[in-house]
Design a protein around this motif. Structure first.
Motif, PDB file in Angstrom:
ATOM      1  N   LEU A  70       0.555   5.847   8.232  1.00 32.96           N
ATOM      2  CA  LEU A  70       1.953   5.580   7.934  1.00 32.96           C
ATOM      3  C   LEU A  70       2.123   5.165   6.476  1.00 32.96           C
ATOM      4  O   LEU A  70       1.194   4.630   5.862  1.00 32.96           O
ATOM      5  CB  LEU A  70       2.476   4.460   8.841  1.00 32.96           C
ATOM      6  CG  LEU A  70       2.534   4.755  10.346  1.00 32.96           C
ATOM      7  CD1 LEU A  70       3.002   3.516  11.104  1.00 32.96           C
ATOM      8  CD2 LEU A  70       3.445   5.936  10.630  1.00 32.96           C
ATOM      9  N   PRO A  71       3.303   5.384   5.914  1.00 29.51           N
ATOM     10  CA  PRO A  71       3.546   4.923   4.541  1.00 29.51           C
ATOM     11  C   PRO A  71       3.350   3.412   4.424  1.00 29.51           C
ATOM     12  O   PRO A  71       3.484   2.671   5.401  1.00 29.51           O
ATOM     13  CB  PRO A  71       5.011   5.318   4.298  1.00 29.51           C
ATOM     14  CG  PRO A  71       5.290   6.416   5.264  1.00 29.51           C
ATOM     15  CD  PRO A  71       4.456   6.111   6.475  1.00 29.51           C
ATOM     16  N   GLU A  72       3.050   2.956   3.220  1.00 35.97           N
ATOM     17  CA  GLU A  72       2.889   1.525   2.995  1.00 35.97           C
ATOM     18  C   GLU A  72       4.243   0.823   3.058  1.00 35.97           C
ATOM     19  O   GLU A  72       5.280   1.436   2.843  1.00 35.97           O
ATOM     20  CB  GLU A  72       2.240   1.279   1.636  1.00 35.97           C
ATOM     21  CG  GLU A  72       0.809   1.779   1.535  1.00 35.97           C
ATOM     22  CD  GLU A  72       0.197   1.440   0.189  1.00 35.97           C
ATOM     23  OE1 GLU A  72       0.869   0.760  -0.618  1.00 35.97           O
ATOM     24  OE2 GLU A  72      -0.945   1.860  -0.056  1.00 35.97           O
ATOM     25  N   GLY A  73       4.168  -0.465   3.357  1.00 34.41           N
ATOM     26  CA  GLY A  73       5.384  -1.260   3.402  1.00 34.41           C
ATOM     27  C   GLY A  73       5.384  -2.189   4.596  1.00 34.41           C
ATOM     28  O   GLY A  73       4.635  -1.975   5.567  1.00 34.41           O
ATOM     29  N   PHE A 119      22.811   7.158   7.404  1.00 36.85           N
ATOM     30  CA  PHE A 119      22.641   5.830   6.835  1.00 36.85           C
ATOM     31  C   PHE A 119      21.937   5.854   5.483  1.00 36.85           C
ATOM     32  O   PHE A 119      21.833   4.825   4.823  1.00 36.85           O
ATOM     33  CB  PHE A 119      21.837   4.946   7.798  1.00 36.85           C
ATOM     34  CG  PHE A 119      22.675   4.230   8.818  1.00 36.85           C
ATOM     35  CD1 PHE A 119      23.284   3.024   8.505  1.00 36.85           C
ATOM     36  CD2 PHE A 119      22.860   4.745  10.087  1.00 36.85           C
ATOM     37  CE1 PHE A 119      24.053   2.346   9.443  1.00 36.85           C
ATOM     38  CE2 PHE A 119      23.629   4.084  11.027  1.00 36.85           C
ATOM     39  CZ  PHE A 119      24.235   2.876  10.710  1.00 36.85           C
ATOM     40  N   GLY A 120      21.435   7.003   5.080  1.00 37.27           N
ATOM     41  CA  GLY A 120      20.709   7.070   3.818  1.00 37.27           C
ATOM     42  C   GLY A 120      19.309   6.518   3.899  1.00 37.27           C
ATOM     43  O   GLY A 120      18.748   6.067   2.887  1.00 37.27           O
ATOM     44  N   ALA A 121      18.690   6.527   5.093  1.00 37.77           N
ATOM     45  CA  ALA A 121      17.299   6.099   5.216  1.00 37.77           C
ATOM     46  C   ALA A 121      16.397   7.038   4.418  1.00 37.77           C
ATOM     47  O   ALA A 121      16.737   8.199   4.183  1.00 37.77           O
ATOM     48  CB  ALA A 121      16.877   6.085   6.685  1.00 37.77           C
ATOM     49  N   THR A 122      15.248   6.524   4.011  1.00 35.52           N
ATOM     50  CA  THR A 122      14.317   7.366   3.251  1.00 35.52           C
ATOM     51  C   THR A 122      13.828   8.537   4.084  1.00 35.52           C
ATOM     52  O   THR A 122      13.642   9.639   3.573  1.00 35.52           O
ATOM     53  CB  THR A 122      13.131   6.524   2.758  1.00 35.52           C
ATOM     54  OG1 THR A 122      13.615   5.571   1.803  1.00 35.52           O
ATOM     55  CG2 THR A 122      12.072   7.392   2.102  1.00 35.52           C
ATOM     56  N   GLY A 123      13.609   8.314   5.371  1.00 33.56           N
ATOM     57  CA  GLY A 123      13.147   9.400   6.206  1.00 33.56           C
ATOM     58  C   GLY A 123      12.825   8.949   7.611  1.00 33.56           C
ATOM     59  O   GLY A 123      13.034   7.794   7.979  1.00 33.56           O
ATOM     60  N   VAL A 124      12.301   9.891   8.392  1.00 32.60           N
ATOM     61  CA  VAL A 124      11.900   9.643   9.778  1.00 32.60           C
ATOM     62  C   VAL A 124      10.475  10.153   9.950  1.00 32.60           C
ATOM     63  O   VAL A 124      10.187  11.321   9.646  1.00 32.60           O
ATOM     64  CB  VAL A 124      12.825  10.355  10.777  1.00 32.60           C
ATOM     65  CG1 VAL A 124      12.325  10.155  12.206  1.00 32.60           C
ATOM     66  CG2 VAL A 124      14.261   9.863  10.635  1.00 32.60           C
ATOM     67  N   VAL A 125       9.607   9.293  10.423  1.00 31.13           N
ATOM     68  CA  VAL A 125       8.223   9.660  10.725  1.00 31.13           C
ATOM     69  C   VAL A 125       8.021   9.548  12.231  1.00 31.13           C
ATOM     70  O   VAL A 125       8.421   8.548  12.836  1.00 31.13           O
ATOM     71  CB  VAL A 125       7.226   8.740   9.990  1.00 31.13           C
ATOM     72  CG1 VAL A 125       5.801   8.957  10.497  1.00 31.13           C
ATOM     73  CG2 VAL A 125       7.293   8.971   8.489  1.00 31.13           C
ATOM     74  N   ASP A 161       5.847  12.627  -0.445  1.00 30.01           N
ATOM     75  CA  ASP A 161       6.059  11.891  -1.696  1.00 30.01           C
ATOM     76  C   ASP A 161       7.245  10.935  -1.564  1.00 30.01           C
ATOM     77  O   ASP A 161       7.187   9.790  -2.038  1.00 30.01           O
ATOM     78  CB  ASP A 161       6.313  12.866  -2.850  1.00 30.01           C
ATOM     79  CG  ASP A 161       5.058  13.634  -3.247  1.00 30.01           C
ATOM     80  OD1 ASP A 161       3.956  13.225  -2.846  1.00 30.01           O
ATOM     81  OD2 ASP A 161       5.199  14.654  -3.948  1.00 30.01           O
ATOM     82  N   GLU A 162       8.319  11.385  -0.934  1.00 28.32           N
ATOM     83  CA  GLU A 162       9.493  10.526  -0.762  1.00 28.32           C
ATOM     84  C   GLU A 162       9.204   9.375   0.194  1.00 28.32           C
ATOM     85  O   GLU A 162       9.623   8.229  -0.039  1.00 28.32           O
ATOM     86  CB  GLU A 162      10.674  11.352  -0.259  1.00 28.32           C
ATOM     87  CG  GLU A 162      11.209  12.332  -1.292  1.00 28.32           C
ATOM     88  CD  GLU A 162      12.413  13.111  -0.803  1.00 28.32           C
ATOM     89  OE1 GLU A 162      12.955  12.761   0.276  1.00 28.32           O
ATOM     90  OE2 GLU A 162      12.818  14.069  -1.480  1.00 28.32           O
ATOM     91  N   LEU A 163       8.481   9.670   1.270  1.00 29.64           N
ATOM     92  CA  LEU A 163       8.176   8.630   2.247  1.00 29.64           C
ATOM     93  C   LEU A 163       7.262   7.546   1.672  1.00 29.64           C
ATOM     94  O   LEU A 163       7.380   6.371   2.024  1.00 29.64           O
ATOM     95  CB  LEU A 163       7.515   9.250   3.480  1.00 29.64           C
ATOM     96  CG  LEU A 163       8.406  10.128   4.358  1.00 29.64           C
ATOM     97  CD1 LEU A 163       7.554  10.947   5.323  1.00 29.64           C
ATOM     98  CD2 LEU A 163       9.423   9.285   5.121  1.00 29.64           C
TER      99      LEU A 163
END
Length: 253
Positions: A175-178, A136-142, A103-105
């Motif tokens: 992969l997440p959208e973006g 760094f406060g990145a949203t996450g790591v995939v 959900d966060e990603l």
């Protein structure tokens, strides 16, 4: 009484270990607790030293850590973990919820990029990247490919900071959208670009670079500045450079 407590702790550890995340060392336990991990068991072969370490490095958690830790014999600790951390502390925690991570990603708009490691081959590098992403406060790591980013070696290298950011393994086509910014020597110089907050920053494997599948999906190929005749940077170094260029989290006022 102490021997009974230690024996009970060992039985509890052995019952809890299957499926649990190994927090290898004091710093992994400290970070996991700070970011909300559910710690099920914690042992040490020198509780006094561990509590003293907490008082010096994590005074916000000293009482919690003192309550959690059970002292066991040094030989017993060696039997419970693959190798004893220099701090002589080990713990078991519940893995961060996968659906929460997804959900966060996948949320849009994202406040910070997602780091994508395309088929990484070194668990230590994966953990180092997780540590960077958390800092760094990145949203996450995939990660893509067959390595488990929650493997004990990756969690050890990440110092327990898997609990501070969303870490998951996904297929390239899921992969997440973006906007996908893929790091590649043939790309545009990153210094001339602005990385949007909701970008995916993709890095190839240590040896082969990004895969053809990921390259096809890339919004843009991006290159890090590098002196001629130097072939590559370490993976974690590359991620650090790209996240630093993005800008990182705001400084607290």
């Amino acid at each position: 009484m102490v021997d009974d407590e230690a024996a009970q702790a060992v039985r509890h550890w052995r019952a809890t270990a299957p499926g649990a995340v190994l927090l290898d060392g004091f710093h992994a336990l400290k970070h996991a607790l700070r970011f909300g991990a559910e710690v099920r068991a914690a042992v040490t072969s020198d509780k006094a030293a561990a509590v003293e370490l907490a008082a010096g490095l994590a005074d916000d958690l000293t009482e919690v850590i003192a309550d959690l830790l059970v002292e066991v014999a040094a030989g017993t600790l060696r039997d419970l973990v693959p190798r004893v951390h220099p701090t002589r502390v080990a713990a078991l925690a519940v893995r961060r919820d996968r659906q929460r991570n997804l959900d966060e990603l996948c949320m849009r708009p994202r406040p910070a990029p997602v780091v994508v490691l395309d088929n990484p081959r070194n668990l230590g590098n994966v953990g180092a990247v997780v540590r960077l992403a958390a800092g760094f406060g990145a949203t996450g790591v995939v990660t893509t490919g067959d390595l488990d980013p929650w493997h004990p070696n990756a969690v050890r290298a990440g110092a327990g900071l898997h609990y501070a950011t969303a870490v998951e393994r996904l297929p390239v086509d899921a992969l997440p959208e973006g906007p996908l910014y893929a790091l590649d020597p043939e790309g545009a110089d990153i210094r001339a670009l602005t990385i949007p907050d909701d970008a995916l920053l993709a890095f190839g494997s240590e040896r082969h670079g990004i895969s053809p599948e990921l390259r096809k999906q890339a919004t843009r190929l991006v290159a890090l500045p590098m002196r001629p005749q130097v072939s590559s940077y370490n993976l974690a170094t590359s991620v650090a450079m790209a996240l630093f260029h993005w800008g990182g989290p705001p400084h607290p006022s």
